[in-house]
Design an enzyme around this catalytic site. Structure first.
Site, PDB file in Angstrom:
ATOM      1  N   GLU A 291       0.814  -1.218   0.000  1.00  0.00           N
ATOM      2  CA  GLU A 291       0.000   0.000   0.000  1.00  0.00           C
ATOM      3  C   GLU A 291       0.847   1.269   0.000  1.00  0.00           C
ATOM      4  O   GLU A 291       0.823   2.048   0.944  1.00  0.00           O
ATOM      5  CB  GLU A 291      -0.892   0.007   1.250  1.00  0.00           C
ATOM      6  CG  GLU A 291      -1.853  -1.145   1.296  1.00  0.00           C
ATOM      7  CD  GLU A 291      -2.597  -1.245   2.616  1.00  0.00           C
ATOM      8  OE1 GLU A 291      -3.720  -1.763   2.604  1.00  0.00           O
ATOM      9  OE2 GLU A 291      -2.061  -0.815   3.652  1.00  0.00           O
ATOM     10  N   ARG A 294       2.740   7.765  -0.121  1.00  0.00           N
ATOM     11  CA  ARG A 294       3.685   8.861  -0.308  1.00  0.00           C
ATOM     12  C   ARG A 294       4.604   8.633  -1.507  1.00  0.00           C
ATOM     13  O   ARG A 294       4.859   9.541  -2.290  1.00  0.00           O
ATOM     14  CB  ARG A 294       4.540   8.988   0.966  1.00  0.00           C
ATOM     15  CG  ARG A 294       5.433  10.208   1.002  1.00  0.00           C
ATOM     16  CD  ARG A 294       6.462  10.107   2.142  1.00  0.00           C
ATOM     17  NE  ARG A 294       5.889   9.734   3.414  1.00  0.00           N
ATOM     18  CZ  ARG A 294       5.399  10.596   4.312  1.00  0.00           C
ATOM     19  NH1 ARG A 294       5.442  11.874   4.082  1.00  0.00           N
ATOM     20  NH2 ARG A 294       4.885  10.164   5.449  1.00  0.00           N
ATOM     21  N   ARG A 331       2.355  20.306   7.211  1.00  0.00           N
ATOM     22  CA  ARG A 331       3.312  19.307   7.675  1.00  0.00           C
ATOM     23  C   ARG A 331       4.481  19.879   8.470  1.00  0.00           C
ATOM     24  O   ARG A 331       5.015  19.206   9.332  1.00  0.00           O
ATOM     25  CB  ARG A 331       3.802  18.445   6.492  1.00  0.00           C
ATOM     26  CG  ARG A 331       2.652  17.629   5.883  1.00  0.00           C
ATOM     27  CD  ARG A 331       3.105  16.576   4.892  1.00  0.00           C
ATOM     28  NE  ARG A 331       3.804  15.487   5.540  1.00  0.00           N
ATOM     29  CZ  ARG A 331       5.119  15.328   5.518  1.00  0.00           C
ATOM     30  NH1 ARG A 331       5.878  16.186   4.865  1.00  0.00           N
ATOM     31  NH2 ARG A 331       5.674  14.324   6.140  1.00  0.00           N
ATOM     32  N   TYR A 335       4.713  18.392  12.009  1.00  0.00           N
ATOM     33  CA  TYR A 335       5.808  17.425  12.210  1.00  0.00           C
ATOM     34  C   TYR A 335       7.198  18.032  12.042  1.00  0.00           C
ATOM     35  O   TYR A 335       8.176  17.299  12.071  1.00  0.00           O
ATOM     36  CB  TYR A 335       5.738  16.286  11.179  1.00  0.00           C
ATOM     37  CG  TYR A 335       4.398  15.731  10.826  1.00  0.00           C
ATOM     38  CD1 TYR A 335       3.612  15.085  11.781  1.00  0.00           C
ATOM     39  CD2 TYR A 335       3.921  15.795   9.517  1.00  0.00           C
ATOM     40  CE1 TYR A 335       2.390  14.532  11.418  1.00  0.00           C
ATOM     41  CE2 TYR A 335       2.703  15.241   9.153  1.00  0.00           C
ATOM     42  CZ  TYR A 335       1.937  14.621  10.115  1.00  0.00           C
ATOM     43  OH  TYR A 335       0.743  14.074   9.752  1.00  0.00           O
ATOM     44  N   CYS A 362      -3.335  33.326  10.722  1.00  0.00           N
ATOM     45  CA  CYS A 362      -3.136  34.135  11.916  1.00  0.00           C
ATOM     46  C   CYS A 362      -2.584  33.233  13.014  1.00  0.00           C
ATOM     47  O   CYS A 362      -3.288  32.868  13.946  1.00  0.00           O
ATOM     48  CB  CYS A 362      -4.472  34.746  12.312  1.00  0.00           C
ATOM     49  SG  CYS A 362      -4.279  36.003  13.533  1.00  0.00           S
ATOM     50  N   GLU A 363      -1.330  32.841  12.850  1.00  0.00           N
ATOM     51  CA  GLU A 363      -0.737  31.847  13.735  1.00  0.00           C
ATOM     52  C   GLU A 363       0.774  31.865  13.501  1.00  0.00           C
ATOM     53  O   GLU A 363       1.228  31.657  12.373  1.00  0.00           O
ATOM     54  CB  GLU A 363      -1.336  30.486  13.333  1.00  0.00           C
ATOM     55  CG  GLU A 363      -0.804  29.324  14.052  1.00  0.00           C
ATOM     56  CD  GLU A 363      -1.897  28.532  14.761  1.00  0.00           C
ATOM     57  OE1 GLU A 363      -3.080  28.925  14.717  1.00  0.00           O
ATOM     58  OE2 GLU A 363      -1.537  27.535  15.376  1.00  0.00           O
ATOM     59  N   TYR A 391       0.135  14.013   1.235  1.00  0.00           N
ATOM     60  CA  TYR A 391      -0.196  14.556   2.560  1.00  0.00           C
ATOM     61  C   TYR A 391      -0.150  16.085   2.606  1.00  0.00           C
ATOM     62  O   TYR A 391       0.162  16.671   3.637  1.00  0.00           O
ATOM     63  CB  TYR A 391       0.714  13.936   3.642  1.00  0.00           C
ATOM     64  CG  TYR A 391       0.615  12.416   3.667  1.00  0.00           C
ATOM     65  CD1 TYR A 391      -0.579  11.788   4.015  1.00  0.00           C
ATOM     66  CD2 TYR A 391       1.700  11.613   3.305  1.00  0.00           C
ATOM     67  CE1 TYR A 391      -0.689  10.400   4.013  1.00  0.00           C
ATOM     68  CE2 TYR A 391       1.599  10.226   3.297  1.00  0.00           C
ATOM     69  CZ  TYR A 391       0.406   9.629   3.651  1.00  0.00           C
ATOM     70  OH  TYR A 391       0.283   8.263   3.650  1.00  0.00           O
TER      71      TYR A 391
END
Ligand code: LLP
Length: 432
Positions: A291, A294, A331, A335, A362-363, A391
């Site tokens: 499977e 990515r 991502r 991560y 806004c972060e 992803y």
């Protein structure tokens, strides 16, 4: 020169993907924009499929893990390459069905499938429902009975391998929400129960040891553990499990220092282990499923952005702000995943600055990366972030009510929209 082979610099000094000028693509479709190279997706599908043919005599199936990047066009492409699909929700299953995928070649995953999802899978005769826990098994049996059918299943097993460490670890027990444990006897009990259920047919066993893995050894170890379990079931219950799904997880190149093993090498090495173990254990070579997600979608994609603000904070850092960010690529925020970036309209120039690419949410944590090598970027420049095919779109959100970008496929000199850019009307579509 760049992380993906399909990226080049053209005569104008612009970055090209599969030979198409990314600056022109940005002009034509607007930014932010996801661009996918169809031929590269096909090439990756073929390389896995050919490996199944070569190393298992065709006795297997590649199921593209659609969580990596799912839309109807992607499902159509992988289906036309004779790959099945791994889906992990009724939403992904619905997309696959709408794209005309054959449900026989679908693996339906999930650690907490709802009755509604199980019913949807049963009604569509999904070829393999990957059962994660005992409650699911009995609910599925009841649903299959109510529908007068037999549900075909695989069990998700925890092989006790943690591949996310420098030297992979084989532990008795891994802390995971997914699947049945081997060492407690839970998995063996589940097999016994499945064999006693009238409306369940146990097709095989499944494991997935993680994602973005560069080593081959953990894959070999997992295959061995699984085959030993198949032998135990055969010896103690007299039932031979016919299929083994080894999951996905093959690493890709995000940065130039990454050096992934060619997929064929993974496939070959693992197949040697599988053949050898089957022989030693006296079991028939099972039908093999894999499977990859990515590794099929990731290297095929890039994201194009337009630069807005540039802020140089002396002795601290330079922020280059783009018109996308964590909404289309969460991502780094999630991560700390690193990417290569290129100023597409200055692609032939040296990347002689180190900058932080910031998104527009806004972060403060809305960053695509820090300390990224880049050409001098100014307002109006186009930035390409590489290897975003997996992803990114699939994990995008509407945080701050920012519409999701369009997805464009490029193929043999042409480009076409596969997913339309969201509009503000889309943003309020479900608001009452
Ligand atoms: N099969 C199963 C059962 C999986 O859980 C996954 C990924 C795959 C196959 C595909 O793995 P791949 O070949 O793509 O590594 N959001 C994270 C990745 C999560 C992967 C979850 N499962 C990321 O952005 O890195």
């Amino acid at each position: 020169m760049f992380v993906s082979d399909n990226l080049t610099v053209n005569e104008k000094g612009n970055l090209a993907i599969a030979g198409q000028d990314t600056v022109e693509l940005a002009k034509k479709y607007g930014t932010p924009l996801y661009v996918m190279d169809e031929q590269l997706v096909r090439k990756h599908c073929r390389s896995f499929k050919n490996s199944i043919d070569k190393f298992y005599g065709g006795n297997g199936l590649v199921c593209y893990a659609s969580k990596a990047f799912c839309c109807k066009e992607m499902c159509r492409i992988v289906t036309s390459e004779k790959c099945g699909l791994d889906v992990v929700s009724a939403g992904e299953l619905y997309t696959a069905i709408k794209a005309g995928a054959d449900c026989e070649n679908i693996c339906f995953h999930g650690n907490n499938k709802t009755d509604e999802e199980l019913r949807f899978a049963v009604e569509n005769n999904v070829g393999r429902i990957i059962v994660d826990n005992i409650s699911e098994l009995s609910r599925l049996n009841a649903i299959a009975e109510a529908n007068g059918v037999t549900a075909r299943i695989m069990f998700r097993i925890k092989p006790g391998i943690d591949a996310h460490t420098h030297n992979f670890v084989k532990t008795g027990q891994i802390d995971s929400k997914f699947g049945f444990a081997l060492e407690t006897g839970e998995a063996f009990e589940a097999v016994k129960i499945a064999l006693s259920h009238k409306n369940i047919m146990l097709r095989g066993l499944h494991c997935h040891i993680g994602s973005q893995i560069f080593d081959i050894a953990p894959f070999e170890a997992a295959a061995e553990v699984m085959l030993k379990f198949i032998a135990k079931i055969k010896n103690e219950l007299g039932f031979e499990v016919k299929e083994l799904n080894l999951g996905g997880g093959f690493g890709i190149k995000y940065l130039n220092e990454h050096d992934p093993v060619p997929y064929e090498t993974y496939m070959e090495k693992v197949s040697v282990k599988v053949h050898q173990s089957c022989k030693e254990l006296g079991i028939t070579l099972p039908f093999i499923l894999i499977e990859p997600g990515r590794s099929i979608a990731g290297p095929a994609g890039i994201t194009l952005y337009t630069v807005g603000a540039r802020k140089e904070i002396p002795n601290i850092r330079t922020y280059v702000s783009i018109d996308g960010g964590m909404g289309d690529n969460p991502r780094y925020a999630l991560y700390k995943s690193e990417y290569e970036a290129i100023v597409a309209n200055k692609a032939s120039q040296e990347r002689d600055e180190k900058v932080t690419i910031a998104g527009k949410c806004c972060e403060s944590g809305d960053l695509i990366g820090e300390g990224m090598k880049l050409q001098h970027a100014e307002a109006g420049d186009i930035i390409a972030v590489c290897a975003t095919g997996a992803y990114n779109y699939s994990m995008s959100s509407n945080y701050n009510r920012i519409p999701k970008p369009a997805v464009v496929f490029v193929n043999e000199g042409k480009s076409s929209v596969a997913v339309k850019r969201e509009t503000y009307e889309d943003i309020v579509r479900n608001d009452i």
